[in-house]
Design a protein around this motif. Structure first.
Motif, PDB file in Angstrom:
ATOM      1  N   TRP A  99       1.033  -1.724   0.272  1.00  0.00           N
ATOM      2  CA  TRP A  99      -0.113   0.110   0.033  1.00  0.00           C
ATOM      3  C   TRP A  99       1.067   1.225  -0.148  1.00  0.00           C
ATOM      4  N   LEU A 100       1.819   1.355   0.628  1.00  0.00           N
ATOM      5  CA  LEU A 100       2.886   2.345   0.680  1.00  0.00           C
ATOM      6  C   LEU A 100       3.896   2.826  -0.984  1.00  0.00           C
ATOM      7  N   VAL A 101       3.586   1.453  -1.465  1.00  0.00           N
ATOM      8  CA  VAL A 101       4.104   2.011  -2.575  1.00  0.00           C
ATOM      9  C   VAL A 101       3.270   2.346  -3.689  1.00  0.00           C
ATOM     10  N   LYS A 102       2.305   1.663  -3.574  1.00  0.00           N
ATOM     11  CA  LYS A 102       0.479   2.067  -4.004  1.00  0.00           C
ATOM     12  C   LYS A 102       0.582   3.950  -4.124  1.00  0.00           C
ATOM     13  N   LEU A 103       0.136   4.372  -3.261  1.00  0.00           N
ATOM     14  CA  LEU A 103      -0.105   5.511  -2.518  1.00  0.00           C
ATOM     15  C   LEU A 103       1.076   6.747  -3.274  1.00  0.00           C
ATOM     16  N   HIS A 104       2.295   5.725  -3.266  1.00  0.00           N
ATOM     17  CA  HIS A 104       3.350   6.434  -4.033  1.00  0.00           C
ATOM     18  C   HIS A 104       3.193   7.073  -5.744  1.00  0.00           C
ATOM     19  N   ALA A 105       2.689   5.418  -6.440  1.00  0.00           N
ATOM     20  CA  ALA A 105       2.642   5.561  -7.518  1.00  0.00           C
ATOM     21  C   ALA A 105       1.846   5.837  -8.393  1.00  0.00           C
ATOM     22  N   GLU A 106       0.252   5.722  -7.147  1.00  0.00           N
ATOM     23  CA  GLU A 106      -1.003   6.609  -7.574  1.00  0.00           C
ATOM     24  C   GLU A 106      -1.573   7.816  -7.391  1.00  0.00           C
ATOM     25  N   LEU A 107      -0.373   8.040  -6.306  1.00  0.00           N
ATOM     26  CA  LEU A 107      -0.998   9.735  -6.035  1.00  0.00           C
ATOM     27  C   LEU A 107       0.866  10.286  -5.602  1.00  0.00           C
ATOM     28  N   GLY A 108       1.550  10.012  -5.953  1.00  0.00           N
ATOM     29  CA  GLY A 108       1.815  11.341  -6.657  1.00  0.00           C
ATOM     30  C   GLY A 108       3.131  11.064  -4.158  1.00  0.00           C
ATOM     31  N   MET A 109       2.824   9.892  -2.809  1.00  0.00           N
ATOM     32  CA  MET A 109       3.197  11.004  -2.014  1.00  0.00           C
ATOM     33  C   MET A 109       4.644  10.605  -2.063  1.00  0.00           C
ATOM     34  N   PRO A 110       5.114  10.348  -0.860  1.00  0.00           N
ATOM     35  CA  PRO A 110       6.897  10.367  -0.344  1.00  0.00           C
ATOM     36  C   PRO A 110       7.066   8.942  -0.542  1.00  0.00           C
ATOM     37  N   LEU A 111       8.308   7.922  -1.446  1.00  0.00           N
ATOM     38  CA  LEU A 111       7.704   6.590  -1.117  1.00  0.00           C
ATOM     39  C   LEU A 111       8.672   6.260   0.161  1.00  0.00           C
TER      40      LEU A 111
END
Length: 271
Positions: free
Chosen positions: A239-251
């Protein structure tokens, strides 16, 4: 060194492992992921000498595995496996006797056994239920007893098959802490799991298996960021990777790290 070279294994007419060349000595924690039937459990049984490949080899200390009784005994003192169902590895009704079982078979002196059992129970945070009958333990507590039974051998490699399966959130967090403590002692851990978030958080390297072959290998953040590859393997992204990929959140590697980053971002935007 624990590794495989061009390892092939089949059950009768079903080819399960296809030319696997893997190295588990390069990183403290190595993750194995893949859909059901990709060969993870069969690989573990090959690594522990329970199965023997038809082609290629398991390498231990740089040499092909010795399948003699003496060779396998030596291997299993250094490469210990904890399978998904702890009841498969628990044979006594009291915890101390069960954990000491392998050491007594090896003829270890009783004082040394007592010291090792105490150390292992402390490492897996099991001292507070040490006196309970094993049949009264929860699934998560039994998993910790099974891990302690492996740790008393002071193995350099610990193979964990689905260590968080069947655990509640608290038990899962405890398991992550236990893995980190084991690694802090200088040991190697290999984890086979469908818990993608666990593999992402604790692993230094990951192998993605598909139909018995390596689909990808590398640093978890880089591997799991490859959306099409993860879908091809029949998996979902952490889920942390998905947040980064989909929403541009910090990885980020952990949930705590992510929320810390978000708090810092909020403070910066508010100032």
């Amino acid at each position: 060194m624990l590794a495989t070279t061009d390892l092939w294994f089949r059950y009768q007419d079903a080819q399960v492992l296809k030319g696997l060349t893997l190295d588990f000595s390069q990183h403290a924690v190595t993750g194995l992921v893949g859909a059901n039937g990709c060969g993870k459990s069969t690989l573990f049984m090959n690594l522990s000498g329970l199965l023997r490949p038809q082609q290629g080899a398991v390498l231990w200390q740089g040499k092909p595995l010795d399948y003699s009784k003496r060779g396998l005994l030596a291997l299993r003192q250094q490469v210990a496996t904890v399978f998904q169902d702890p009841d498969q590895q628990i044979f006594y009704t009291d915890i101390d006797s069960d954990i000491a079982f392998s050491l007594r078979n090896l003829g270890v002196e009783e004082g040394e056994i007592a010291r090792r059992v105490d150390e292992a129970l402390t490492l897996v945070d099991a001292q507070h239920f040490r006196q309970q009958p094993i049949q009264c333990l929860s699934h998560g507590q039994k998993k910790r007893v099974a891990i302690a039974g492996a740790l008393v051998l002071r193995a350099k490699y610990l193979l964990l098959d689905e260590p968080t399966a069947g655990l509640d959130p608290s038990g899962r967090s405890q398991m992550i802490d236990i893995i980190k403590r084991i690694v802090a002692q200088g040991n190697h851990v290999v984890i086979s799991s469908h818990d993608i978030d666990l593999i992402y958080e604790v692993s230094n390297a990951v192998y993605v298996l598909r139909h018995g072959e390596v689909l990808a290998h590398g640093e978890p953040g880089e591997v799991f960021a490859r959306t099409e590859l993860i879908e091809e393997a029949g998996l979902t992204q952490p889920w942390l990777v998905k947040l980064h990929a989909e929403l541009g959140m910090p990885l980020c590697k952990t949930e705590d790290e992510f929320f810390s980053c978000m708090r810092q971002r909020a403070i910066k935007e508010a100032s």
